[in-house]
Design an enzyme around this catalytic site. Structure first.
Site, PDB file in Angstrom:
ATOM      1  N   ASN A 258       0.873  -1.179   0.000  1.00  8.25           N
ATOM      2  CA  ASN A 258       0.000   0.000   0.000  1.00  8.25           C
ATOM      3  C   ASN A 258       0.905   1.223   0.000  1.00  8.25           C
ATOM      4  OD1 ASN A 258      -1.779   2.054   0.474  1.00  8.25           O
ATOM      5  ND2 ASN A 258      -2.420   1.353   2.521  1.00  8.25           N
TER       6      ASN A 258
ATOM      7  N   GLU B 167      -5.115  -4.932  10.487  1.00  7.03           N
ATOM      8  CA  GLU B 167      -4.104  -3.908  10.723  1.00  7.03           C
ATOM      9  C   GLU B 167      -4.398  -3.212  12.048  1.00  7.03           C
ATOM     10  OE1 GLU B 167      -2.198  -2.700   6.722  1.00  7.03           O
ATOM     11  OE2 GLU B 167      -3.826  -1.325   7.125  1.00  7.03           O
TER      12      GLU B 167
ATOM     13  N   GLY C 147       2.916   2.137  10.913  1.00  4.12           N
ATOM     14  CA  GLY C 147       3.928   3.188  10.824  1.00  4.12           C
ATOM     15  C   GLY C 147       4.641   3.493  12.130  1.00  4.12           C
TER      16      GLY C 147
ATOM     17  N   LYS D 299       0.139   4.247  -0.300  1.00  6.73           N
ATOM     18  CA  LYS D 299      -0.485   5.419   0.331  1.00  6.73           C
ATOM     19  C   LYS D 299      -0.245   6.664  -0.549  1.00  6.73           C
ATOM     20  CE  LYS D 299      -0.086   3.096   4.744  1.00  6.73           C
ATOM     21  NZ  LYS D 299       0.035   3.173   6.191  1.00  6.73           N
TER      22      LYS D 299
ATOM     23  N   GLU E  21      -6.686   4.687   7.822  1.00 13.17           N
ATOM     24  CA  GLU E  21      -6.474   6.109   7.496  1.00 13.17           C
ATOM     25  C   GLU E  21      -7.702   6.702   6.803  1.00 13.17           C
ATOM     26  OE1 GLU E  21      -2.734   5.387   5.556  1.00 13.17           O
ATOM     27  OE2 GLU E  21      -1.899   4.830   7.505  1.00 13.17           O
TER      28      GLU E  21
ATOM     29  N   SER F  94       3.663  -2.227  10.343  1.00 16.36           N
ATOM     30  CA  SER F  94       5.096  -2.353  10.609  1.00 16.36           C
ATOM     31  C   SER F  94       5.665  -3.718  10.257  1.00 16.36           C
ATOM     32  CB  SER F  94       5.413  -1.997  12.072  1.00 16.36           C
ATOM     33  OG  SER F  94       5.057  -0.649  12.338  1.00 16.36           O
TER      34      SER F  94
ATOM     35  N   HIS G 126      -9.320   1.164   4.875  1.00 18.63           N
ATOM     36  CA  HIS G 126      -8.051   1.353   5.597  1.00 18.63           C
ATOM     37  C   HIS G 126      -8.289   2.291   6.774  1.00 18.63           C
ATOM     38  CE1 HIS G 126      -3.968   2.488   6.558  1.00 18.63           C
ATOM     39  NE2 HIS G 126      -3.592   1.396   5.914  1.00 18.63           N
TER      40      HIS G 126
HETATM   41  P1  13P Z   1       3.293   0.332   7.646  1.00 19.56           P
HETATM   42  O1  13P Z   1       3.780  -0.952   7.013  1.00 19.56           O
HETATM   43  O2  13P Z   1       4.005   1.538   7.161  1.00 19.56           O
HETATM   44  O3  13P Z   1       3.186   0.202   9.128  1.00 19.56           O
HETATM   45  O4  13P Z   1       1.780   0.530   7.101  1.00 19.56           O
HETATM   46  C1  13P Z   1       0.902  -0.521   7.163  1.00 19.56           C
HETATM   47  C2  13P Z   1      -0.325  -0.167   6.438  1.00 19.56           C
HETATM   48  O5  13P Z   1      -1.072   0.724   6.848  1.00 19.56           O
HETATM   49  C3  13P Z   1      -0.612  -0.877   5.184  1.00 19.56           C
HETATM   50  O6  13P Z   1      -1.897  -0.625   4.733  1.00 19.56           O
END
Ligand code: 13P
Length: 253
Positions: A11, A169, A175, A13, A101, A215, A99
Site C-alpha cells: 500500500n 491492521e 507506521g 499510500k 487512514e 510495521s 483502511h
Molecule cells: P506500515 O507498514 O508503514 O506500518 O503501514 C501498514 C499499512 O497501513 C498498510 O496498509
C-alpha cells in the site's frame, strides 16, 4: 487445511511521483519475471495518478495492481472520487477499502466500507477489506470485540474466498515500528476466520486470505508469515523500497 497462496500487498499510500513509482514497479516486475513461478502473489496499490502506468509497467510479470480506495457509487457528482469500474478500467484487479487512514481521515463507517467493498465485487475486483483495533481499544481488552464488529459490518454480501481478502491492521502498529506478538497476531487472525465463517460459511472462510498489516518489515516478516492463519501482508513503508518489499515476499513459507 485449505491451501491459501500468500498475498504480499504493498500500500503505497500518498507516496510516489511518476519517476520513483514506475522505477519501483519496474524493479518488482523484473524480479517477479526472473523468479518464474512464485509461491506468493504480489500486489502493488499505487496512488491513483500512477495506476495506469504502473499497470502497463508490470503487465505480464505477475505483479497485480490495486487501488487504495473506491467510491461506493458507479458514477456521478462525487468530486475527487474514483469508482470501482474506473479502477478496473485502469488495470486494477484489487482495491483496498476501509483502511484505518480512510476510516479516520474521512470518517468512513463500517457501512461505508461495506458499500465500497460491494462496489468492488460488482466490478470484478477483489476487495481487500481492512479492519483493526486502536491502541485504546486493545488496552481496554476490546480487540476481539472490535474486529468482530468490523467483520460483521464491513464484509459485503456475496463475499467469497475468491473475491475477498481481509487485512488485519492494528491501528497502533501502522507506521510505528511496533507490532503485536506473534501469538497475539495468530489469535486475532484465527478469531477473524471464525467470525468470517459465521458470515460467509466455513468453506469460504477457510479459503479467504487474511493479511497482517502494521510495521511488517524484512526483519519480522518470516515469523509473522509463518503463523497458521496469516496468509500474507499488507505493507506500507517497506513496500516503497524494492529490496525490502522483495525480502518480505521471500519470507513467505
Ligand atoms: P506500515 O507498514 O508503514 O506500518 O503501514 C501498514 C499499512 O497501513 C498498510 O496498509
Amino acid at each position: 487445511m485449505t491451501a491459501r497462496r500468500p498475498l504480499i500487498a504493498g500500500n503505497w499510500k500518498m507516496n510516489g511521483l511518476r519517476a520513483d513509482g514506475l522505477a519501483l514497479a519496474g524493479e518488482l516486475a523484473k524480479r517477479m519475471k526472473a523468479k518464474g513461478k512464485a509461491p506468493f502473489e504480489m500486489l502493488v496499490c499505487p496512488p491513483a495518478t500512477l495506476i495506469r502506468e504502473v499497470a502497463q509497467t508490470v503487465a505480464g510479470s505477475g505483479v497485480l495492481v490495486g487501488g487504495e480506495d473506491c467510491h461506493a457509487k458507479a458514477s456521478g457528482a462525487h468530486t475527487g472520487d474514483i469508482s470501482a469500474a474506473m479502477l478496473a478500467d485502469a488495470g486494477c484487479t484489487h482495491v483496498i477499502v476501509g483502511h484505518s487512514e480512510r476510516r479516520t481521515d474521512h470518517g468512513e463507517s463500517d457501512a461505508t466500507v461495506k458499500a465500497k467493498a460491494a462496489a468492488a465485487l460488482g466490478n470484478g475486483l477483489v476487495a481487500v477489506v481492512c479492519i483493526g483495533e486502536t491502541e485504546a481499544e486493545r488496552d481496554a481488552g476490546k480487540t476481539l470485540e472490535v474486529n468482530a464488529r468490523q467483520v460483521a459490518g464491513s464484509v459485503p454480501d456475496g463475499a467469497t474466498a475468491a473475491n475477498l481478502v481481509i487485512a488485519y491492521e492494528p491501528v497502533w502498529a501502522i507506521g510505528t515500528g511496533r507490532t503485536p506478538t506473534a501469538p497475539e497476531v495468530q489469535e486475532v487472525h484465527a478469531f477473524i476466520r471464525k467470525e468470517l465463517a459465521a458470515k460467509i460459511g466455513a468453506a469460504e472462510a477457510a479459503g479467504v486470505r487474511i493479511l497482517y498489516g502494521g510495521s511488517m518489515k524484512p526483519g519480522n516478516a518470516k515469523e509473522l508469515l509463518a503463523l497458521a492463519d496469516v496468509d500474507g501482508g499488507l505493507i506500507g513503508g517497506a513496500s516503497l523500497v524494492a529490496d525490502d518489499f522483495w525480502a518480505i515476499a521471500q519470507s513467505c513459507p
